[in-house]
Design a protein around this motif. Sequence first.
Motif, PDB file in Angstrom:
ATOM      1  N   ILE A   7       0.850  -1.255   0.000  1.00 45.80           N
ATOM      2  CA  ILE A   7       0.003  -0.152   0.093  1.00 45.80           C
ATOM      3  C   ILE A   7       0.870   1.326   0.056  1.00 45.80           C
ATOM      4  CG2 ILE A   7      -1.712   1.298   1.418  1.00 45.80           C
ATOM      5  CD1 ILE A   7      -2.541  -1.350   2.553  1.00 45.80           C
ATOM      6  N   ASN A   8       0.564   2.205  -0.915  1.00 49.81           N
ATOM      7  CA  ASN A   8       1.311   3.653  -0.936  1.00 49.81           C
ATOM      8  C   ASN A   8       0.293   4.394  -0.150  1.00 49.81           C
ATOM      9  OD1 ASN A   8       3.217   2.778  -2.801  1.00 49.81           O
ATOM     10  ND2 ASN A   8       1.815   3.135  -4.456  1.00 49.81           N
ATOM     11  N   TYR A   9       0.847   4.785   1.023  1.00 41.62           N
ATOM     12  CA  TYR A   9      -0.008   5.697   1.918  1.00 41.62           C
ATOM     13  C   TYR A   9       0.816   6.695   2.580  1.00 41.62           C
ATOM     14  CZ  TYR A   9      -3.058   6.490   5.944  1.00 41.62           C
ATOM     15  OH  TYR A   9      -3.751   7.258   6.671  1.00 41.62           O
ATOM     16  N   GLU A  10       0.267   7.761   2.271  1.00 41.95           N
ATOM     17  CA  GLU A  10       1.030   9.099   2.854  1.00 41.95           C
ATOM     18  C   GLU A  10       2.514   9.068   1.972  1.00 41.95           C
ATOM     19  OE1 GLU A  10       0.617   9.147   7.042  1.00 41.95           O
ATOM     20  OE2 GLU A  10      -1.523  10.055   6.868  1.00 41.95           O
ATOM     21  N   THR A  34     -10.734   1.707   7.388  1.00 38.94           N
ATOM     22  CA  THR A  34      -9.621   2.110   8.462  1.00 38.94           C
ATOM     23  C   THR A  34      -9.438   0.833   9.061  1.00 38.94           C
ATOM     24  OG1 THR A  34     -10.681   4.129   8.961  1.00 38.94           O
ATOM     25  CG2 THR A  34      -9.041   3.588  10.589  1.00 38.94           C
ATOM     26  N   ILE A  44      -4.505   3.284   9.275  1.00 37.12           N
ATOM     27  CA  ILE A  44      -4.360   3.568   8.096  1.00 37.12           C
ATOM     28  C   ILE A  44      -5.775   3.635   7.438  1.00 37.12           C
ATOM     29  CG2 ILE A  44      -3.714   1.940   5.655  1.00 37.12           C
ATOM     30  CD1 ILE A  44      -1.464   2.789   7.414  1.00 37.12           C
ATOM     31  N   LEU A  46      -8.032   4.310   4.198  1.00 36.89           N
ATOM     32  CA  LEU A  46      -8.143   4.272   2.523  1.00 36.89           C
ATOM     33  C   LEU A  46      -9.408   4.583   2.198  1.00 36.89           C
ATOM     34  CD1 LEU A  46      -6.582   0.348   2.254  1.00 36.89           C
ATOM     35  CD2 LEU A  46      -5.539   2.820   2.117  1.00 36.89           C
ATOM     36  N   ASN A  50      -8.110   7.900  -3.414  1.00 37.95           N
ATOM     37  CA  ASN A  50      -6.969   8.107  -3.391  1.00 37.95           C
ATOM     38  C   ASN A  50      -5.979   6.673  -3.557  1.00 37.95           C
ATOM     39  OD1 ASN A  50      -7.149  10.818  -2.730  1.00 37.95           O
ATOM     40  ND2 ASN A  50      -6.994  10.460  -0.642  1.00 37.95           N
ATOM     41  N   ASN A  51      -6.499   5.570  -3.437  1.00 38.58           N
ATOM     42  CA  ASN A  51      -5.983   4.521  -3.496  1.00 38.58           C
ATOM     43  C   ASN A  51      -6.543   3.307  -3.937  1.00 38.58           C
ATOM     44  OD1 ASN A  51      -3.809   2.517  -3.467  1.00 38.58           O
ATOM     45  ND2 ASN A  51      -3.085   3.377  -1.474  1.00 38.58           N
ATOM     46  N   TYR A  55      -7.365  -0.141  -1.603  1.00 37.10           N
ATOM     47  CA  TYR A  55      -8.903  -0.243  -0.919  1.00 37.10           C
ATOM     48  C   TYR A  55      -9.516  -1.639  -1.813  1.00 37.10           C
ATOM     49  CZ  TYR A  55     -13.595   1.351  -0.226  1.00 37.10           C
ATOM     50  OH  TYR A  55     -15.074   1.531   0.212  1.00 37.10           O
TER      51      TYR A  55
END
Length: 140
Positions: A7-10, A34, A44, A46, A50-51, A55
């Motif tokens: 996961i690409n997150y922040e 979440t 996290i 989602l 955004n993703n 998700y």
Amino acid sequence: MGYWVKINYERGIYLIDLESISAFSSEIDNKRITFWLPNSSQPIILIPQNNLDAYKQVLEYVKKTTEKSSKGWWVSINYDRKEFFIDLTRITTFVWEPNGRLSFWLPDSSTNLVINPQTSGEAYQKINDFIQKTTGHSMP
């Protein structure tokens, strides 16, 4: 073996074993999922905008896990305008209050849920069944 997702997150790339996650929260209105990273209480969050790929992967995992319920005691509880998917085997403390409410804290999170038998009868019964079958104790 695990159910690993990337996961690409922040500002980071996370590699997460979803089987290590003990609770998920889904908000139907804004399609937000979440979950909290183990041993950190970091959420996290989602959203499809955004993703989308991450998700979908997490949503698929939640559906598959809660439908089969083959590992753990996964339950679905509607609480505070959210749907929580929780593996009750990972809850370590339950509190019964004199007014009949049951409360517990989600692992790896500071989130507590307070279940009232009058407003959440089905969830209350699921939790009581789990407590009695797993611990051998019953709550008054």
